[in-house]
Enzyme design. Sequence first.
Site, short mmCIF file in Angstrom:
data_model
loop_
_atom_site.label_atom_id
_atom_site.label_comp_id
_atom_site.label_asym_id
_atom_site.label_seq_id
_atom_site.Cartn_x
_atom_site.Cartn_y
_atom_site.Cartn_z
N CYS A 2 0.85 -1.20 0.00
CA CYS A 2 0.00 0.00 0.00
C CYS A 2 0.88 1.24 0.00
O CYS A 2 1.95 1.27 0.61
CB CYS A 2 -0.95 0.08 1.18
N ARG A 27 3.75 -0.29 -4.86
CA ARG A 27 3.50 -0.85 -3.52
C ARG A 27 2.17 -1.57 -3.43
O ARG A 27 1.87 -2.22 -2.42
CB ARG A 27 3.51 0.28 -2.49
N TRP A 75 -2.92 -2.63 -1.69
CA TRP A 75 -2.64 -4.05 -1.90
C TRP A 75 -3.47 -4.76 -0.82
O TRP A 75 -3.13 -4.70 0.36
CB TRP A 75 -1.15 -4.34 -1.73
N ASN A 101 -1.42 1.94 5.83
CA ASN A 101 -0.59 0.87 5.29
C ASN A 101 -0.15 0.02 6.48
O ASN A 101 0.42 0.55 7.43
CB ASN A 101 0.62 1.48 4.57
N GLY A 102 -0.43 -1.28 6.43
CA GLY A 102 -0.07 -2.16 7.55
C GLY A 102 -1.26 -3.04 7.91
O GLY A 102 -2.19 -3.21 7.11
N GLU A 481 16.97 -17.80 -8.54
CA GLU A 481 16.57 -16.45 -8.94
C GLU A 481 15.99 -16.43 -10.36
O GLU A 481 14.99 -15.77 -10.61
CB GLU A 481 17.79 -15.52 -8.83
N LYS A 485 12.25 -15.07 -11.16
CA LYS A 485 12.03 -13.97 -12.13
C LYS A 485 10.97 -14.39 -13.14
O LYS A 485 10.05 -13.65 -13.43
CB LYS A 485 13.30 -13.65 -12.89
N GLU A 488 7.32 -14.90 -11.50
CA GLU A 488 6.63 -13.72 -10.93
C GLU A 488 6.12 -12.77 -12.00
O GLU A 488 5.10 -12.13 -11.80
CB GLU A 488 7.47 -13.00 -9.88
N HIS A 504 15.74 -37.32 -7.90
CA HIS A 504 15.12 -37.80 -6.67
C HIS A 504 13.62 -37.50 -6.66
O HIS A 504 13.01 -37.42 -5.60
CB HIS A 504 15.83 -37.19 -5.46
N LYS A 603 5.79 -4.32 -4.39
CA LYS A 603 7.24 -4.20 -4.33
C LYS A 603 7.77 -4.40 -2.91
O LYS A 603 8.77 -5.06 -2.69
CB LYS A 603 7.63 -2.81 -4.84
O1 M6R Z 1 12.82 -5.18 -0.28
P1 M6R Z 1 13.37 -6.56 -0.04
O2 M6R Z 1 14.67 -6.78 -0.73
O3 M6R Z 1 13.44 -6.91 1.41
O4 M6R Z 1 12.31 -7.52 -0.72
C1 M6R Z 1 12.44 -8.91 -0.63
C2 M6R Z 1 11.55 -9.61 -1.62
O5 M6R Z 1 10.21 -9.26 -1.40
C3 M6R Z 1 11.91 -9.26 -3.07
O6 M6R Z 1 13.24 -9.57 -3.36
C4 M6R Z 1 10.99 -10.02 -4.04
O7 M6R Z 1 11.23 -11.38 -3.98
C5 M6R Z 1 11.16 -9.49 -5.47
N1 M6R Z 1 9.90 -9.05 -5.98
C6 M6R Z 1 11.62 -10.48 -6.45
O8 M6R Z 1 11.79 -9.91 -7.71
#
Ligand code: M6R
Length: 608
Positions: A2, A27, A75, A101-102, A481, A485, A488, A504, A603
């Site tokens: 948010c 956000r 969000w 927000n929270g 990673e 990527k 997501e 396995h 984010k």
């Molecule tokens: O702000 P942060 O680095 O703590 O965020 C951690 C994860 O939420 C962040 O890396 C998330 O996995 C990304 N969206 C991946 O692209």
Amino acid sequence: MCGIVGYIGASQAAPILLDGLGKLEYRGYDSAGIAVFDGEEIQLKKATGRLKVLSELTHDGATMPGTAGIGHTRWATHGSPSDTNAHPHCSKGNGIAVVHNGIIENYLKVKKKLTNKGYEFLSETDTEVIAHLLDYYYKGDPLEAIIKVLHRVEGSYALGIMFKDHPDQIYAVRKDSPLIVGKGEEGNLIASDVPAVLKYTRDVYFIQNEEIALLTREHITFFNMDCEEIAKESVTIEWDINAAEKGGYEHFMLKEMYEQPATVRDTLNPRLKKGKIVIEELGMTPEEIQNIRKIHIVACGSAYHTGVTAKYVFEGMARIPVEVDLASEFRYRNPILEEWDLVLIISQSGETADSLAALREAKSRGVKTLGIVNVVGSSIAREADKVMYTWAGPEIAVATTKAYSAQLIAQYLLAIHFAQVRGTITEKEAGSLLNDLKRLPDQIELLLANKGKIQKFANRYIAARDVFFIGRGVDYAISLEGSLKLKEISYIHSEAYAAGELKHGTISLIEEGTLVAAVATQEDLYKKTISNILEVRTRGAFVLAVTNEGNTEIEKAADYVIYLPQTSSYFTNSLAIIPLQLFSYYVAVGRGCDVDKPRNLAKSVTVE
Ligand code: M6R
């Protein structure tokens, strides 16, 4: 999650609120709303969907007169995305408007009490209790009512509040969710993050937990929970304003991928003095470094993946045992932390709720903590014993790219430095590693310049159903990673496996034509990964291999090969990630996905 903005000044508020929300849409983006005092009443406009729906509804704010207001991009946590659940939430007759927000953890209990007292709730949100509770306590003094509410609610919050009776004021308060106050020439602002205010000011105050800000057109005053005025210093933000704009790129993600050479240089160069690594902010004596018993790397998502890479690097180079934990696990698993342990908390935003809680857990056990953080002044940056900044600048795309790259560099630097101090590498080896680090930005540029080849390849896979990523050692870390990527931003199911682990169980999922991306940059493991490639290929997989220049033998096993320039085996992830990012990006674009704002994501994950 948010985004919150607020403005009070000489200009019309609504366009400024919408502009600020645009910078915060990363956000959360399932609905948005603004509340503006029009001279007589607090007027509300809310809309489900992206911010542009609200912008259209209000003609970019033009139809909402007034010079004080608050806004929100959501969000959803409590209650589905809808106009009713969108913020701001108001007390009866719009006497008090709130953006939040929270999460208010005890909202059900508070709601029940308020319902018994005759309050009517319109939404399913936890936030609405704040508006009604403020109304309940409000006897003419907003500050007094806010403090009483804060004593009653449990959880995390950043709040922007307006009272119809006090149209020349906006209040802001936070606990465990980010909130800043900007002091502008022609008005003052609140926001969840710096990019929302940069157009109007670079003078920013970081509000601490349970501090309350009162904004009028000319002044900003801060109070503590005892209603006492407190003094605070503002900070000048140095970020380039263009860093938060797309600058001609189709997506922020593409722009941020292209910023990686600069990001790597900016994270590296300030820590290299006369050919030596100097990490001033570390504040550890050589004795303390020699005495480190164990490093705990704690993070979420991609930041966690950099920790998985760094484990191989710290252990290999500096011979320090490393445990890597997901922050959401670490905080509840009663970890064994001892006197000479070092806890690294890695976070781009510096506000991730689980990472922040893990940091506090480590601190409460008396262990030394170091935050590797991108956002200056964020909660983790402020609360960690020491902070090492990754100078990536604002990262807007939800899928991290440049911050990920910067986090790797910061950890490589630490590892080399620790290894030198502990005498586990020679000066000559350290010199050669540093030379390799310094070459990375140019090598990344080279790989980015090769995007056409990857785009072509990606176009063949826009209809893929499952993709597997495999590798050994640091190549396993990059597989994690690469897989994240892809899934997501393209919504294609994908998994990462240590190459030796496939048989396995998971190999049963390989079918004719399944895409397997195999990363094979570790010379000592190269032959073993080739065997794993052959195993999946025999079962019908189509194999994309990523390996080092010169490893042409792999062409006999894989269907398509991407070569990386030569670097130390410790640093190959910094290069291998580039084709994997480009691949995910072009697959997602080909599928028509909203690359910068993937569904269901935000984010900055500021809730548990
Ligand atoms: O702000 P942060 O680095 O703590 O965020 C951690 C994860 O939420 C962040 O890396 C998330 O996995 C990304 N969206 C991946 O692209």
